[in-house]
Motif scaffolding. Structure first.
Motif, PDB file in Angstrom:
ATOM      1  N   THR A  66       0.773  -1.242   0.123  1.00 20.66           N
ATOM      2  CA  THR A  66       0.020  -0.043   0.020  1.00 20.66           C
ATOM      3  C   THR A  66       1.007   1.224  -0.261  1.00 20.66           C
ATOM      4  OG1 THR A  66      -0.236  -0.044   2.394  1.00 20.66           O
ATOM      5  CG2 THR A  66      -1.854  -1.115   1.189  1.00 20.66           C
ATOM      6  N   TYR A  85       6.510   2.773  -0.221  1.00 17.45           N
ATOM      7  CA  TYR A  85       5.337   1.829   0.221  1.00 17.45           C
ATOM      8  C   TYR A  85       5.262   1.740   1.744  1.00 17.45           C
ATOM      9  CZ  TYR A  85       3.987   1.035  -4.622  1.00 17.45           C
ATOM     10  OH  TYR A  85       3.622   0.926  -5.982  1.00 17.45           O
ATOM     11  N   SER A  88       0.493  -1.957   5.810  1.00 16.87           N
ATOM     12  CA  SER A  88      -0.802  -1.460   6.375  1.00 16.87           C
ATOM     13  C   SER A  88      -1.436  -2.563   6.864  1.00 16.87           C
ATOM     14  CB  SER A  88      -1.655  -0.939   5.118  1.00 16.87           C
ATOM     15  OG  SER A  88      -2.191  -2.066   4.380  1.00 16.87           O
TER      16      SER A  88
END
Length: 396
Positions: A66, A85, A88
């Motif tokens: 993510t 990045y 998450s």
């Protein structure tokens, strides 16, 4: 204040679940593998780690794939490979919602970790999820949502993890591996081959193939846990979580293979007509070499001014050369300078060298550029030999 409260309420279940897991003992750890989607960003599939806390009925997914769209200068950073990045966390139910919505298959491999290994893995993920640790510099081949998961298990299991690689695996280059996934997206395939250099035309080792989720799923299926009692497979069981009818992909007529050959045929007709009518039609060459020059500038930017390791040594620059912009400006003038004819010969030689590099495997070029190189050879020859013989088109 309300926005902060709302943000806390939305985040609270994840934070609560992670903290609560710290004291749990009965974990089920799984690798989730998601099939590719229809868009380029999802064309290679996805991987994530599922942590099921059976004691407290908490079901969490850790996702390394993510990023934040609200990052300042998002597209600039994405192009330069300076976009971070992050890891998450979501509930398992919420994770599956997206894949169910887009009709993408999801498979689960339940891993046969002992309680201590599972606990260490969860602790590692908890520490990795801290704000100061969750961000990382993404690299498509060497540091992505799949390789991060592989590295986690190598860190936790150490010498107890044996990948049990095949003794004689099929040799594939990084470009071959990419082509398996982007073939249904012909323009994306063309763009990737244009942007990535000769550095990806080397054979990928079995471990390196794990940058693709499907290959990592296969690697996990072969892997074994050794030195921890009797040798046992890493994967205890497999489950199909989401399954949809297979989608048939049909290549659209509007693809680079068809379009560039139509363009080449049209150029041949234009050149033949120009030869018969003793006209150069240099407006075509001004536009054509301008486009090639701009593509060359893009290659230079990706090669020398970004942190992407895969865009180095890109010999597409031999046919899409930034100097063609200078040629395009020179062709605007009615009278040709002596150096222009020399440059036309130089451009012809560069295009031939590009073919030689392709034939001898220096770099694999996209097949659809053959007609583009033929157009370069045709027009440079035509202008070189006929500029002084044919009267240029008058300005409008």
């Amino acid at each position: 204040m309300r926005s902060l409260l709302k943000k806390f309420i939305l985040t609270y279940p994840f934070i609560y679940s992670i903290i609560f897991m710290a004291n749990a003992q009965d974990y089920q750890i799984s690798l989730l593998t998601c099939d590719p989607g229809d868009q380029l960003y999802s064309a290679f599939g996805h991987s994530a780690i599922r942590v099921l806390d059976k004691e407290n009925n908490q079901d969490i997914v850790f996702n390394y794939g993510t990023f934040d769209f609200n990052t300042p200068f998002f597209y600039v950073k994405f192009t330069q490979r300076t976009l971070d990045y992050m890891l998450s966390v979501s509930t398992y139910e919420r994770f599956l919602y997206e894949y169910n919505y887009f009709n993408r298959n999801v498979r689960e491999q339940v891993l046969d970790l002992n309680p201590e290994q599972a606990r260490q893995l969860v602790q590692f993920l908890q520490v990795n999820y801290l704000p100061e640790n969750r961000f990382y510099r993404y690299d498509f081949f060497y540091d992505n949502c799949a390789t991060r998961i592989r590295d986690v298990f190598e860190t936790i299991l150490g010498k107890n993890l044996d990948w049990n690689e095949e003794p004689s695996p099929e040799q594939k280059t990084f470009r071959n591996l990419i082509d398996e996934y982007v073939y249904p997206l012909p323009w994306a395939d063309f763009g990737i081959d244009l942007a990535l250099g000769a550095v990806i035309d080397v054979d990928a080792k079995e471990r390196e193939k794990q940058f693709l989720p499907d290959y990592m799923e296969a690697a996990f299926a072969r892997a074994q846990i050794v030195g921890d009692g009797p040798t046992r497979p890493l994967v205890k069981s497999n489950h199909v979580v989401l399954e949809f009818p297979e989608r048939t992909s049909q290549m659209d007529f509007f693809n680079p293979y068809v379009m560039w050959w139509l363009f080449a045929i049209g150029t041949i007709i234009l050149t033949f007509f120009g030869f018969k009518k003793k006209r150069l039609f240099k407006g075509f060459d001004i536009a054509f070499f301008t486009v090639l020059g701009l593509l060359g500038l893009l290659i230079v930017l990706l090669w020398f001014f970004t942190f992407h390791s895969q865009t180095k040594s890109n010999w597409n620059i031999l046919w899409a050369f930034p100097g063609h912009l200078v040629l395009a400006f020179a062709l605007i003038r009615e009278s040709i300078k002596p150096w222009v004819k020399k440059y036309l010969l130089f451009a012809l030689v560069l295009a031939n060298v590009a073919l030689v590099f392709w034939i001898f495997g220096v770099q694999s070029l996209h097949p659809s550029i053959i007609p583009l190189i033929l157009v370069i050879l045709l027009r440079t020859n035509f202008l070189y030999y006929n500029w002084e013989r044919f009267k240029p088109l008058p300005k409008a």
